[in-house]
Design a protein around this motif. Structure first.
Motif, short mmCIF file in Angstrom:
data_model
loop_
_atom_site.label_atom_id
_atom_site.label_comp_id
_atom_site.label_asym_id
_atom_site.label_seq_id
_atom_site.Cartn_x
_atom_site.Cartn_y
_atom_site.Cartn_z
N LEU A 36 47.98 43.97 30.26
CA LEU A 36 48.62 43.51 31.48
C LEU A 36 49.51 42.30 31.21
CD1 LEU A 36 49.02 43.50 34.56
CD2 LEU A 36 46.87 42.22 34.75
N LEU A 37 49.02 41.38 30.39
CA LEU A 37 49.82 40.21 30.03
C LEU A 37 51.06 40.64 29.24
CD1 LEU A 37 47.11 37.60 28.97
CD2 LEU A 37 48.24 37.85 31.19
N ASP A 38 50.87 41.57 28.32
CA ASP A 38 52.00 42.06 27.52
C ASP A 38 53.07 42.69 28.41
OD1 ASP A 38 50.72 41.23 25.23
OD2 ASP A 38 49.92 43.22 24.73
N GLU A 39 52.61 43.47 29.40
CA GLU A 39 53.55 44.13 30.30
C GLU A 39 54.37 43.12 31.10
OE1 GLU A 39 51.01 46.57 32.63
OE2 GLU A 39 50.62 48.01 31.01
N ARG A 40 53.79 41.96 31.34
CA ARG A 40 54.47 40.91 32.10
C ARG A 40 55.22 39.95 31.19
NH1 ARG A 40 51.97 39.47 37.57
NH2 ARG A 40 50.92 41.37 38.22
N GLY A 41 55.16 40.20 29.88
CA GLY A 41 55.86 39.35 28.94
C GLY A 41 55.25 37.97 28.80
N LEU A 42 53.95 37.88 28.98
CA LEU A 42 53.25 36.60 28.93
C LEU A 42 52.39 36.53 27.68
CD1 LEU A 42 52.13 36.46 32.67
CD2 LEU A 42 53.88 35.01 31.60
N SER A 43 52.65 35.55 26.83
CA SER A 43 51.83 35.41 25.63
C SER A 43 50.50 34.74 25.95
CB SER A 43 52.58 34.60 24.57
OG SER A 43 52.90 33.30 25.07
N SER A 44 50.50 33.85 26.96
CA SER A 44 49.26 33.19 27.35
C SER A 44 49.36 32.74 28.80
CB SER A 44 48.97 31.99 26.45
OG SER A 44 49.96 31.00 26.59
N VAL A 45 48.21 32.57 29.43
CA VAL A 45 48.14 32.13 30.83
C VAL A 45 46.91 31.24 30.99
CG1 VAL A 45 49.28 34.16 31.79
CG2 VAL A 45 46.79 34.17 31.49
N HIS A 46 46.86 30.46 32.05
CA HIS A 46 45.63 29.81 32.44
C HIS A 46 44.73 30.90 33.04
CE1 HIS A 46 47.31 25.84 31.79
NE2 HIS A 46 48.39 26.21 32.45
N VAL A 47 43.43 30.81 32.77
CA VAL A 47 42.52 31.85 33.25
C VAL A 47 41.30 31.21 33.91
CG1 VAL A 47 41.32 34.00 32.69
CG2 VAL A 47 43.18 33.20 31.20
N ALA A 48 40.96 31.72 35.07
CA ALA A 48 39.70 31.36 35.73
C ALA A 48 38.97 32.65 36.03
CB ALA A 48 39.96 30.58 37.02
N GLY A 49 37.67 32.66 35.79
CA GLY A 49 36.92 33.88 36.03
C GLY A 49 35.49 33.58 36.45
N ASN A 50 34.93 34.48 37.22
CA ASN A 50 33.55 34.34 37.67
C ASN A 50 32.69 35.44 37.07
OD1 ASN A 50 31.80 35.39 40.56
ND2 ASN A 50 31.22 33.60 39.37
N SER A 51 31.53 35.07 36.55
CA SER A 51 30.55 36.03 36.02
C SER A 51 31.18 36.87 34.91
CB SER A 51 30.00 36.89 37.17
OG SER A 51 28.84 37.57 36.79
N LEU A 52 31.29 38.17 35.10
CA LEU A 52 31.98 39.01 34.11
C LEU A 52 33.38 38.47 33.83
CD1 LEU A 52 32.45 41.68 32.46
CD2 LEU A 52 33.17 42.71 34.63
N GLY A 53 34.08 38.05 34.88
CA GLY A 53 35.43 37.52 34.72
C GLY A 53 35.46 36.25 33.89
N GLY A 54 34.41 35.43 34.00
CA GLY A 54 34.32 34.23 33.19
C GLY A 54 34.16 34.57 31.72
N TRP A 55 33.35 35.58 31.45
CA TRP A 55 33.17 36.06 30.08
C TRP A 55 34.49 36.57 29.53
CZ3 TRP A 55 28.86 40.24 28.85
CH2 TRP A 55 28.83 40.49 27.46
N MET A 56 35.19 37.38 30.33
CA MET A 56 36.48 37.91 29.90
C MET A 56 37.47 36.77 29.60
SD MET A 56 36.79 41.06 32.61
CE MET A 56 38.51 41.41 32.20
N ALA A 57 37.43 35.73 30.43
CA ALA A 57 38.33 34.59 30.23
C ALA A 57 38.08 33.93 28.88
CB ALA A 57 38.14 33.58 31.37
N ILE A 58 36.81 33.78 28.53
CA ILE A 58 36.45 33.18 27.25
C ILE A 58 36.94 34.04 26.09
CG2 ILE A 58 34.49 32.62 25.75
CD1 ILE A 58 33.03 31.80 28.44
N GLU A 59 36.81 35.36 26.23
CA GLU A 59 37.28 36.26 25.16
C GLU A 59 38.80 36.26 25.05
OE1 GLU A 59 35.16 37.21 23.05
OE2 GLU A 59 33.51 36.51 24.32
N LEU A 60 39.49 36.10 26.18
CA LEU A 60 40.94 35.96 26.11
C LEU A 60 41.33 34.70 25.35
CD1 LEU A 60 41.95 37.09 29.72
CD2 LEU A 60 42.61 38.24 27.59
N ALA A 61 40.58 33.62 25.57
CA ALA A 61 40.82 32.39 24.83
C ALA A 61 40.60 32.60 23.34
CB ALA A 61 39.92 31.27 25.36
N ARG A 62 39.54 33.33 23.02
CA ARG A 62 39.23 33.59 21.61
C ARG A 62 40.37 34.36 20.94
NH1 ARG A 62 33.89 33.44 19.93
NH2 ARG A 62 33.16 34.02 22.01
#
Length: 254
Positions: free
Chosen positions: A63-89
């Motif tokens: 989804l980020l690639d489709e929008r031409g975004l190499s990186s974004v700020h991310v906030a997530g709750n529960s599963l979304g928080g986990w996903m946010a951490i993996e995006l950072a990784r």
């Protein structure tokens, strides 16, 4: 093209983008918001094959690639928080604000199954009672009781918001895969970006005294914050405080 910083908001398991409905308006003036619904969740992309956390993060990267975004700020709750951490990784996050993130557990032990078993039972109950939901969600006290595992003040939600949550739970086709996952958050000694681990003081699913402690051990360099008086989905109990802590994390990346 927008000059506002991009901010992605990621919801928890069995929920949808609507989990952020009361927080997003508080952030919209200052950020270019991206609020997707995850694969296999109501309103999100259909699942194909076995659904894993890795797969959900893959799709989010696309989804980020489709929008031409190499990186974004991310906030997530529960599963979304986990996903946010993996995006950072993976180097895709400018900052991460993880609210009661899942994945800080030892797979198969009580710090994992205590929460996932509750969510499995909740989904079964929602499926069995969906016909009665318009009746049982009418009184405010009933909404508070129904949502007690994820919120302290579930009665603050309207009946229509509560019914939407029930529908999200019922129509989450990825729930069995995700709630039975053997994945967990791996240790991260070097932070790729500012990370704030935000724990709900009244979290009944991932208590700060258990999962919050594991989180601090696995990501020792992260800022750790406890939000008072809120449950596992703090966007329900205190949208303004959630928006505030997200902004504070973004500011750390400036």
């Amino acid at each position: 093209m927008s000059t506002k910083a991009p901010l992605m908001l990621l919801h928890g398991v069995t929920m949808s983008a609507s989990a952020w409905d009361d927080v997003a308006p508080l952030l919209a003036d200052d950020f270019d918001l991206i609020v997707p619904t995850a694969v296999g969740h109501r309103g999100g992309p259909p699942r194909s094959g076995h659904t894993t956390i890795e797969r959900l993060v893959d799709v989010t990267e696309q989804l980020l690639d489709e929008r031409g975004l190499s990186s974004v700020h991310v906030a997530g709750n529960s599963l979304g928080g986990w996903m946010a951490i993996e995006l950072a990784r993976r180097g895709r996050a400018r900052s991460v604000c993880a609210l009661s993130p899942a994945g800080f557990w030892t797979p198969g032990t009580h710090d994992n199954t205590g929460a996932t078993n509750v969510l499995i039972r909740t989904k079964r109950l929602a499926e069995l009672s969906r016909v009665l939901a318009p009746i049982v969600t009418w009184p405010a006290f009933a909404r508070k009781l129904m949502l007690r595992d994820i919120a302290v003040h579930g009665d603050r939600l309207s009946q229509s918001q509560t019914l939407a949550i029930v529908q999200d739970v019922v129509e989450c086709s990825a729930a069995a895969d995700l709630l039975g996952t053997t994945e967990s958050v791996a240790r991260m000694d070097i932070l790729p970006c500012p990370i704030t681990l935000v724990w709900a003081e009244k979290d009944r699913l991932f208590p700060p005294s258990v999962n919050g402690v594991i989180a601090q051990q696995r990501i020792p360099g992260a800022q750790y914050v406890v939000l008072p008086g809120v449950g596992h989905v703090p966007m329900i109990d205190d949208p303004a405080r959630c928006a505030e802590v997200i902004r504070s994390t973004v500011d750390m990346a400036a």
